[in-house]
Design an enzyme around this catalytic site. Structure first.
Site, mmCIF file in Angstrom:
data_model
loop_
_atom_site.group_PDB
_atom_site.id
_atom_site.type_symbol
_atom_site.label_atom_id
_atom_site.label_comp_id
_atom_site.label_asym_id
_atom_site.label_seq_id
_atom_site.Cartn_x
_atom_site.Cartn_y
_atom_site.Cartn_z
ATOM 1 N N HIS A 5 28.341 -7.859 3.096
ATOM 2 C CA HIS A 5 29.573 -8.658 3.012
ATOM 3 C C HIS A 5 29.480 -9.674 1.867
ATOM 4 O O HIS A 5 30.416 -9.820 1.084
ATOM 5 C CB HIS A 5 29.797 -9.450 4.308
ATOM 6 N N LYS A 14 37.357 -7.769 22.211
ATOM 7 C CA LYS A 14 35.970 -7.466 21.876
ATOM 8 C C LYS A 14 35.166 -8.749 21.829
ATOM 9 O O LYS A 14 35.361 -9.574 20.940
ATOM 10 C CB LYS A 14 35.952 -6.780 20.496
ATOM 11 N N ARG A 46 31.234 1.615 1.961
ATOM 12 C CA ARG A 46 29.805 1.921 1.966
ATOM 13 C C ARG A 46 29.549 3.405 1.753
ATOM 14 O O ARG A 46 28.730 3.807 0.974
ATOM 15 C CB ARG A 46 29.179 1.501 3.296
ATOM 16 N N SER A 78 26.795 -4.933 10.581
ATOM 17 C CA SER A 78 26.546 -6.039 11.519
ATOM 18 C C SER A 78 25.948 -5.507 12.813
ATOM 19 O O SER A 78 25.042 -6.113 13.385
ATOM 20 C CB SER A 78 27.848 -6.779 11.834
#
Ligand code: PNS
Length: 159
Positions: A17, A41, A90, A128
């Site tokens: 990030h 979440k 990515r 993450s």
């Protein structure tokens, strides 16, 4: 002023990030990091903590600010007076989801463009969720997250 929004969950911010934020800050006049408040979440860090960790990690980049948001990204874009969304890509596996999001956001607001930056090779495998797993089971996360927040993550798992 060219202002871009870099949205995400950032639970927590990773070196991947940070790499995108740094590079975006060279391209745009201002980068607003948008931290999604997702009521469905429960993350490891609450929203205030995530914002603080991003602020700590980006304190040396003057044209970056951090904001939390709920609901739609395009509403944050309006509030922040920004027309550009920045995303990091990515792998090919990211592409389908990101492509759908970019089209949806553009459909919801035609003035919005999404710009993709390719993640640097050495950050391409960082996420993450994998960092949380490594930290939970006592592995080293020093290569994956900004140095300044390593202790915050380790402390969280001690509790
Ligand atoms: O880091 P993440 O979890 O991949 O980030 C996802 C995020 C926050 C970019 C995405 O979930 C999002 O934009 N959420 C806000 C809701 C929204 O605007 N959705 C798009 C139209 S359906």
């Amino acid at each position: 002023m060219k202002r871009a929004v870099y949205p995400g969950s950032f639970d927590p911010i990773t070196n991947g990030h940070l790499d995108i934020i740094r590079r975006a800050s060279e391209i745009f006049d201002e980068v607003v990091v948008g931290v999604l408040v997702n009521p469905d979440k429960k993350g490891l860090f609450d929203i205030e903590e995530r914002v603080k960790l991003i602020e700590k990690s980006t304190s040396n980049i003057s044209n970056v600010r951090v904001e939390s948001f709920t609901g739609l990204l395009i509403d944050l874009m309006k509030k922040a007076d920004a027309k550009i969304i920045v995303k990091g890509l990515r792998a090919i596996s990211d592409f389908e989801y990101e492509f759908q999001m970019a089209l949806l956001n553009n459909k919801l607001d035609l003035s919005i463009e999404t710009v993709f930056l390719m993640t640097s090779e050495n950050n391409s495998y960082i996420s993450s969720s994998s960092i949380k797993q490594i930290a939970m089971f006592g592995g080293s996360i020093v290569d994956f997250v900004p140095e300044i927040i390593i202790n915050d993550i380790l402390e969280k798992f001690k509790k």
